[in-house]
Design a protein around this motif. Structure first.
Motif, PDB file in Angstrom:
ATOM      1  N   TYR A  18      52.097 -33.464  57.458  1.00  0.00           N
ATOM      2  CA  TYR A  18      51.647 -34.732  56.885  1.00  0.00           C
ATOM      3  C   TYR A  18      50.235 -35.066  57.340  1.00  0.00           C
ATOM      4  CZ  TYR A  18      56.714 -35.451  56.266  1.00  0.00           C
ATOM      5  OH  TYR A  18      58.037 -35.321  55.948  1.00  0.00           O
ATOM      6  N   ASP A  96      52.876 -40.087  58.055  1.00  0.00           N
ATOM      7  CA  ASP A  96      53.012 -39.610  56.679  1.00  0.00           C
ATOM      8  C   ASP A  96      52.318 -40.532  55.673  1.00  0.00           C
ATOM      9  OD1 ASP A  96      54.886 -41.620  57.027  1.00  0.00           O
ATOM     10  OD2 ASP A  96      56.470 -40.627  55.868  1.00  0.00           O
ATOM     11  N   ALA A 246      57.184 -40.866  52.594  1.00  0.00           N
ATOM     12  CA  ALA A 246      58.644 -40.948  52.457  1.00  0.00           C
ATOM     13  C   ALA A 246      59.333 -41.562  53.660  1.00  0.00           C
ATOM     14  CB  ALA A 246      59.218 -39.555  52.235  1.00  0.00           C
ATOM     15  N   ARG A 248      63.132 -41.365  55.554  1.00  0.00           N
ATOM     16  CA  ARG A 248      63.978 -40.190  55.809  1.00  0.00           C
ATOM     17  C   ARG A 248      64.901 -39.858  54.637  1.00  0.00           C
ATOM     18  NH1 ARG A 248      67.393 -40.027  61.293  1.00  0.00           N
ATOM     19  NH2 ARG A 248      65.255 -39.996  62.080  1.00  0.00           N
ATOM     20  N   ARG A 251      63.101 -37.852  51.674  1.00  0.00           N
ATOM     21  CA  ARG A 251      62.303 -36.634  51.861  1.00  0.00           C
ATOM     22  C   ARG A 251      62.809 -35.438  51.062  1.00  0.00           C
ATOM     23  NH1 ARG A 251      62.353 -37.313  58.162  1.00  0.00           N
ATOM     24  NH2 ARG A 251      61.000 -39.134  58.344  1.00  0.00           N
ATOM     25  N   LYS A 252      64.112 -35.257  51.014  1.00  0.00           N
ATOM     26  CA  LYS A 252      64.662 -34.076  50.354  1.00  0.00           C
ATOM     27  C   LYS A 252      64.197 -33.985  48.914  1.00  0.00           C
ATOM     28  CE  LYS A 252      69.003 -31.616  49.481  1.00  0.00           C
ATOM     29  NZ  LYS A 252      70.487 -31.643  49.672  1.00  0.00           N
ATOM     30  N   ASP A 255      60.239 -33.539  48.763  1.00  0.00           N
ATOM     31  CA  ASP A 255      59.832 -32.184  49.128  1.00  0.00           C
ATOM     32  C   ASP A 255      60.154 -31.198  48.002  1.00  0.00           C
ATOM     33  OD1 ASP A 255      58.664 -32.687  51.575  1.00  0.00           O
ATOM     34  OD2 ASP A 255      60.521 -32.414  52.707  1.00  0.00           O
TER      35      ASP A 255
END
Length: 336
Positions: A18, A96, A246, A248, A251-252, A255
């Motif tokens: 980041y 980030d 993002a 937590r 994030r998935k 990403d």
């Protein structure tokens, strides 16, 4: 310096994936005197990455965790004790934060100086529940249904799908065509409420008044507890904007959609028109490439802090303890 105030930025670090986007934008600013990177990680490659940059740029100052104990966000509050210098304005940026408006530092610092009555001030933030709410009620962002101004909103804060749509909305409609100023608005004071402190600014003098002692969750303390105790409000500065990658739970999905890289593609192209930041960016990318290929033998040549990880509590015991405390709460009176 700005109007006789030293300007110190800080970031609890960190994740180099980041910060490769954030660091050039901070150290190229003419008014930023120092960039304190709070080293709150056990990742050796991240630490070496920061050491490489500190050796190259005098503006970067590595700050080590005072207790030598790393526990994720729980070990961040100890760093605030070092943010108490007189005649200094501190600007905290999450690691980030991927994009800063060109006027970010000058505008936020001027607003901070002009409004000492607020405890902390924040810019508008892409992917911050409270800012998204403001965009909604100003009709700058049209949502399928009304969303409340909740810091832990299931949609505005937690949803990866929503965050993905929001980032695409900003990148395509405002970042690429350089129309982000259309999102600026009036300033919005707020009080007795928590908000995500993706970026906040405060006076070193006010932090010195309580010795920089931040207890528990630093976000709850800095955005709600301490200003409420002092009878002060916080405020969103409507004249500048940043983009936060993002939370937590998001994030998935972000990403998987390569959102970081999409920001990078746009910013790196725009930075080609600005020699100073482009030169810093190129060096940062060289460090990233070197770190990603460095051997363990070479890595060992760099000094490492005497950090220890806080022992993790057994998940089963933690869950049992949580359920037991909840059971006791229901059995006991609410008012002590």
């Amino acid at each position: 310096m700005y109007n006789n105030y030293r300007i110190v930025c800080n970031t609890a670090a960190g994740r180099r994936r980041y910060m490769q986007y954030l660091i050039p934008q901070v150290i190229c600013s003419d008014i930023v005197d120092r960039y304190d990177i709070w080293v709150n990680t056990l990742d050796k490659k991240d630490i070496v990455f920061f050491e490489m940059l500190a050796q190259k740029y005098d503006k970067i100052n590595l700050v080590w965790q005072p207790d030598n104990l790393i526990d994720g966000i729980n070990s961040i509050n100890a760093f605030y004790k070092q943010c108490v210098e007189e005649n200094t304005i501190y600007i905290k940026l999450d690691d980030d934060i991927v994009w800063l408006a060109p006027n970010f530092f000058e505008t936020l610092v001027k607003f901070r100086i002009d409004h000492p009555e607020y405890f902390v001030v924040s810019p508008l933030v892409i992917n911050n529940a409270k800012t998204t709410y403001l965009f909604q009620i100003q009709n700058k962002l049209k949502l399928a249904r009304y969303q409340r101004a909740e810091s832990f909103s299931k949609i505005l804060w937690r949803s990866g799908k929503f965050a993905l749509e929001l980032h695409h909305w900003f990148i395509d409609n405002y970042l690429k065509p350089k129309r982000w100023e259309e999102l600026y608005c009036q300033d919005y004071p707020m009080g007795i409420t928590r908000f995500s402190i993706n970026s906040i600014a405060w006076f070193g003098k006010q932090m010195k008044a309580f010795d920089g002692i931040v207890t528990g969750d630093d976000e709850e303390f800095m955005s709600c507890i301490k200003p409420t105790l002092e009878g002060k409000a916080n405020c969103f500065c409507g004249g500048t904007l940043i983009a936060h990658f993002a939370f937590r739970s998001q994030r998935k999905e972000l990403d998987a959609a390569n959102i970081l890289e999409k920001y990078g593609e746009v910013m790196f192209e725009q930075w080609k028109e600005q020699p100073t930041i482009n030169s810093i960016h190129e060096y940062v990318e060289q460090c990233m490439s070197l770190i990603n290929t460095i051997s363990e033998e070479e890595l060992a040549k760099y000094p490492q802090p005497p950090y220890q990880a806080k022992a993790k509590e057994n998940k089963l015991k933690k869950r049992i303890s949580f359920l037991w405390s909840r059971w006791k709460e229901r059995r006991n009176p609410f008012i002590q």
